[in-house]
Design a protein around this motif. Structure first.
Motif, PDB file in Angstrom:
ATOM      1  N   GLY A  49     -32.848  -3.327  -2.413  1.00 45.59           N
ATOM      2  CA  GLY A  49     -33.875  -2.365  -2.035  1.00 45.59           C
ATOM      3  C   GLY A  49     -34.091  -2.465  -0.534  1.00 45.59           C
ATOM      4  O   GLY A  49     -33.147  -2.677   0.228  1.00 45.59           O
ATOM      5  N   ALA A  50     -35.320  -2.349  -0.121  1.00 42.01           N
ATOM      6  CA  ALA A  50     -35.659  -2.423   1.301  1.00 42.01           C
ATOM      7  C   ALA A  50     -35.330  -3.818   1.831  1.00 42.01           C
ATOM      8  O   ALA A  50     -35.938  -4.798   1.430  1.00 42.01           O
ATOM      9  N   THR A  51     -34.344  -3.884   2.708  1.00 46.18           N
ATOM     10  CA  THR A  51     -33.892  -5.149   3.271  1.00 46.18           C
ATOM     11  C   THR A  51     -34.049  -5.082   4.782  1.00 46.18           C
ATOM     12  O   THR A  51     -33.627  -4.110   5.413  1.00 46.18           O
ATOM     13  N   ILE A  52     -34.650  -6.091   5.354  1.00 49.81           N
ATOM     14  CA  ILE A  52     -34.991  -6.093   6.778  1.00 49.81           C
ATOM     15  C   ILE A  52     -33.733  -6.315   7.615  1.00 49.81           C
ATOM     16  O   ILE A  52     -33.346  -7.439   7.908  1.00 49.81           O
ATOM     17  N   THR A  53     -33.108  -5.210   7.971  1.00 49.11           N
ATOM     18  CA  THR A  53     -31.932  -5.211   8.843  1.00 49.11           C
ATOM     19  C   THR A  53     -32.253  -4.347  10.060  1.00 49.11           C
ATOM     20  O   THR A  53     -33.205  -3.553  10.026  1.00 49.11           O
ATOM     21  N   PRO A  54     -31.463  -4.446  11.134  1.00 48.13           N
ATOM     22  CA  PRO A  54     -31.731  -3.587  12.296  1.00 48.13           C
ATOM     23  C   PRO A  54     -31.724  -2.096  11.950  1.00 48.13           C
ATOM     24  O   PRO A  54     -32.598  -1.352  12.401  1.00 48.13           O
ATOM     25  N   THR A  55     -30.783  -1.652  11.132  1.00 45.39           N
ATOM     26  CA  THR A  55     -30.721  -0.234  10.759  1.00 45.39           C
ATOM     27  C   THR A  55     -31.959   0.180   9.974  1.00 45.39           C
ATOM     28  O   THR A  55     -32.526   1.254  10.214  1.00 45.39           O
ATOM     29  N   TYR A  56     -32.383  -0.669   9.055  1.00 44.16           N
ATOM     30  CA  TYR A  56     -33.594  -0.391   8.279  1.00 44.16           C
ATOM     31  C   TYR A  56     -34.801  -0.260   9.214  1.00 44.16           C
ATOM     32  O   TYR A  56     -35.570   0.689   9.115  1.00 44.16           O
ATOM     33  N   GLY A  94     -34.233  -9.142  -6.138  1.00 43.26           N
ATOM     34  CA  GLY A  94     -35.686  -9.186  -5.976  1.00 43.26           C
ATOM     35  C   GLY A  94     -36.436  -8.750  -7.214  1.00 43.26           C
ATOM     36  O   GLY A  94     -36.074  -7.775  -7.863  1.00 43.26           O
ATOM     37  N   ALA A  95     -37.493  -9.495  -7.537  1.00 47.88           N
ATOM     38  CA  ALA A  95     -38.282  -9.216  -8.742  1.00 47.88           C
ATOM     39  C   ALA A  95     -38.899  -7.820  -8.718  1.00 47.88           C
ATOM     40  O   ALA A  95     -38.840  -7.090  -9.717  1.00 47.88           O
ATOM     41  N   LEU A  96     -39.484  -7.423  -7.594  1.00 49.18           N
ATOM     42  CA  LEU A  96     -40.106  -6.096  -7.523  1.00 49.18           C
ATOM     43  C   LEU A  96     -39.068  -4.983  -7.650  1.00 49.18           C
ATOM     44  O   LEU A  96     -39.335  -3.946  -8.263  1.00 49.18           O
ATOM     45  N   ASN A  97     -37.896  -5.195  -7.089  1.00 45.38           N
ATOM     46  CA  ASN A  97     -36.833  -4.193  -7.202  1.00 45.38           C
ATOM     47  C   ASN A  97     -36.350  -4.067  -8.642  1.00 45.38           C
ATOM     48  O   ASN A  97     -36.035  -2.974  -9.095  1.00 45.38           O
ATOM     49  N   LYS A  98     -36.289  -5.175  -9.348  1.00 48.75           N
ATOM     50  CA  LYS A  98     -35.893  -5.136 -10.760  1.00 48.75           C
ATOM     51  C   LYS A  98     -36.899  -4.315 -11.570  1.00 48.75           C
ATOM     52  O   LYS A  98     -36.524  -3.463 -12.383  1.00 48.75           O
ATOM     53  N   ILE A  99     -38.178  -4.553 -11.341  1.00 47.16           N
ATOM     54  CA  ILE A  99     -39.224  -3.818 -12.047  1.00 47.16           C
ATOM     55  C   ILE A  99     -39.169  -2.331 -11.680  1.00 47.16           C
ATOM     56  O   ILE A  99     -39.213  -1.464 -12.562  1.00 47.16           O
ATOM     57  N   ALA A 100     -39.063  -2.035 -10.387  1.00 39.61           N
ATOM     58  CA  ALA A 100     -39.013  -0.642  -9.934  1.00 39.61           C
ATOM     59  C   ALA A 100     -37.816   0.089 -10.522  1.00 39.61           C
ATOM     60  O   ALA A 100     -37.923   1.248 -10.948  1.00 39.61           O
TER      61      ALA A 100
END
Length: 128
Positions: A49-56, A94-100
């Motif tokens: 999901g949302a991953t803290i990368t420069p592009t993000y 990630g737990a939240l990504n699994k739920i989402a």
């Protein structure tokens, strides 16, 4: 290991081409994993999901558009993916990504899930 995205599980306005390529990657991983497993080759789609990368970080129109509570560090994404290599063909990190992902792909009607993710994407990009 193939990098995919939650966007590929749901689809989204404003990034439809990106989401479609990520759906392809996930499907490809499932297929080649089954086909190549007898040859000793593991395939894994890492669905992040949302991953803290420069592009993000560069994609945001304003700092307030970030949903920091769902963001993951790249090391956490990579660690979870590598820990599951050889165990499955697809892993949502990630737990939240699994739920989402369960909610968007199994609970909500597809159109509503796509609309919801599209609204979040639009806010992130400063479009809506």
């Amino acid at each position: 290991v193939l990098m995919s995205s939650i966007a590929g599980e749901v689809g989204s306005a404003y990034v439809a081409n990106y989401a479609a390529t990520k759906a392809y990657i996930t499907t490809l991983s499932r297929g080649i994993s089954d086909e190549w497993w007898p040859l000793g080759v593991d395939a894994l789609a890492c669905v992040a999901g949302a991953t803290i990368t420069p592009t993000y970080l560069e994609s945001f129109s304003e700092a307030g558009a970030r949903l920091s509570w769902i963001e993951q560090e790249p090391l956490d994404v990579v660690s979870e993916c590598l820990a599951n290599l050889g165990r499955t063909s697809v892993i949502v990190t990630g737990a939240l990504n699994k739920i989402a992902t369960v909610i968007w792909s199994r609970v909500l009607p597809k159109g509503l899930a796509t609309q919801t993710l599209g609204q979040q994407t639009g806010r992130m990009l400063g479009i809506s």
